[in-house]
Design a protein around this motif. Structure first.
Motif, PDB file in Angstrom:
ATOM      1  N   ASN A 105       0.838  -1.389  -0.016  1.00  0.00           N
ATOM      2  CA  ASN A 105       0.028  -0.059  -0.044  1.00  0.00           C
ATOM      3  C   ASN A 105       0.856   1.366   0.013  1.00  0.00           C
ATOM      4  OD1 ASN A 105       0.961  -0.311   2.583  1.00  0.00           O
ATOM      5  ND2 ASN A 105      -1.064  -0.012   3.809  1.00  0.00           N
ATOM      6  N   ASN A 106       1.904   1.179   0.049  1.00  0.00           N
ATOM      7  CA  ASN A 106       2.894   2.357  -0.115  1.00  0.00           C
ATOM      8  C   ASN A 106       2.597   3.357   1.050  1.00  0.00           C
ATOM      9  OD1 ASN A 106       5.522   3.440  -1.134  1.00  0.00           O
ATOM     10  ND2 ASN A 106       3.969   4.768  -2.658  1.00  0.00           N
ATOM     11  N   GLU A 110       6.884   3.338   1.129  1.00  0.00           N
ATOM     12  CA  GLU A 110       7.233   2.014   1.546  1.00  0.00           C
ATOM     13  C   GLU A 110       7.991   1.147   0.252  1.00  0.00           C
ATOM     14  OE1 GLU A 110       3.648   0.670   3.322  1.00  0.00           O
ATOM     15  OE2 GLU A 110       4.799   0.864   5.351  1.00  0.00           O
ATOM     16  N   ASN A 126       4.527  -7.580   3.579  1.00  0.00           N
ATOM     17  CA  ASN A 126       4.012  -6.204   3.633  1.00  0.00           C
ATOM     18  C   ASN A 126       5.146  -5.392   3.030  1.00  0.00           C
ATOM     19  OD1 ASN A 126       2.753  -3.821   4.297  1.00  0.00           O
ATOM     20  ND2 ASN A 126       4.113  -3.726   6.258  1.00  0.00           N
ATOM     21  N   ASP A 127       4.960  -4.135   2.548  1.00  0.00           N
ATOM     22  CA  ASP A 127       5.747  -3.248   2.128  1.00  0.00           C
ATOM     23  C   ASP A 127       6.085  -2.025   3.200  1.00  0.00           C
ATOM     24  OD1 ASP A 127       3.243  -2.205   1.712  1.00  0.00           O
ATOM     25  OD2 ASP A 127       3.840  -0.783  -0.048  1.00  0.00           O
TER      26      ASP A 127
HETATM   27 CA    CA Z   1       2.494  -1.539   3.495  1.00  0.00          CA
END
Ligand code: CA
Ligand code: 2F8
Length: 146
Positions: A105-106, A110, A126-127
């Motif tokens: 989801n940045n 990220e 996860n980012d």
């Molecule tokens: Ca994330």
């Protein structure tokens, strides 16, 4: 085929996990440096089998200090070069991602990916911001000469 002491053989490769929260939580670049010093590079998880093996191992690990394992583990995947274009450290583009629902989801720039311990080993990534301090997973090719 063999792995060095302290390394785990899985999916035809050798993996090293830093399970200690106090010693080994570092940025993505710091993790990469430490991993390279061990003779490997951050893990490339390019198959469902590898991801299930790695996520299951992390999730089942019993911390000797009995502290909860809550942080993620950096892997060799980043979109730092071009936002949204995820690439492994070997230069290949991500084809099949095993992201947690809603990720990547940045949320706060990220650009680096991490595996989180999960009850569902199918989706565990996860980012996160690359300067965030996390644990890491190192990978090295096995050898019969070790
Ligand atoms: Ca994330
Ligand atoms: O809810 C998912 C979200 O959780 C955290 O942000 C609140 C993560 N942040 C860090 O790990 C720094 C997000 O990456 C994640 O998407």
């Amino acid at each position: 085929r063999h792995c060095l002491p302290g390394w785990t053989f899985m999916s035809s490769s050798c993996f090293y996990f830093t399970f200690s929260d106090t010693v080994s939580r570092v940025s993505w670049n710091g993790a990469r440096q430490s991993c390279k010093r061990l003779g490997g590079d951050l893990a490339i998880i390019n198959s469902r089998e590898k991801n299930i093996g790695i996520t299951s191992l992390i999730s089942s690990y019993q911390d000797p200090s009995r502290a909860m394992i809550h942080s993620g583990f950096w892997i060799g995947l980043t979109d730092e070069e071009e936002e949204g274009v995820w690439k492994w450290l070997d230069g290949t583009r991500l084809t099949e991602g095993f992201w947690n629902p809603g990720e990547p989801n940045n949320v706060n720039n990220e650009d680096c990916a991490a595996v989180y311990p999960k009850s569902n080993p199918f989706t565990s990534w996860n980012d996160a911001p690359c300067n965030f301090n996390l644990k890491w997973i190192c990978e090295m090719a096995p050898t019969s000469l070790r």
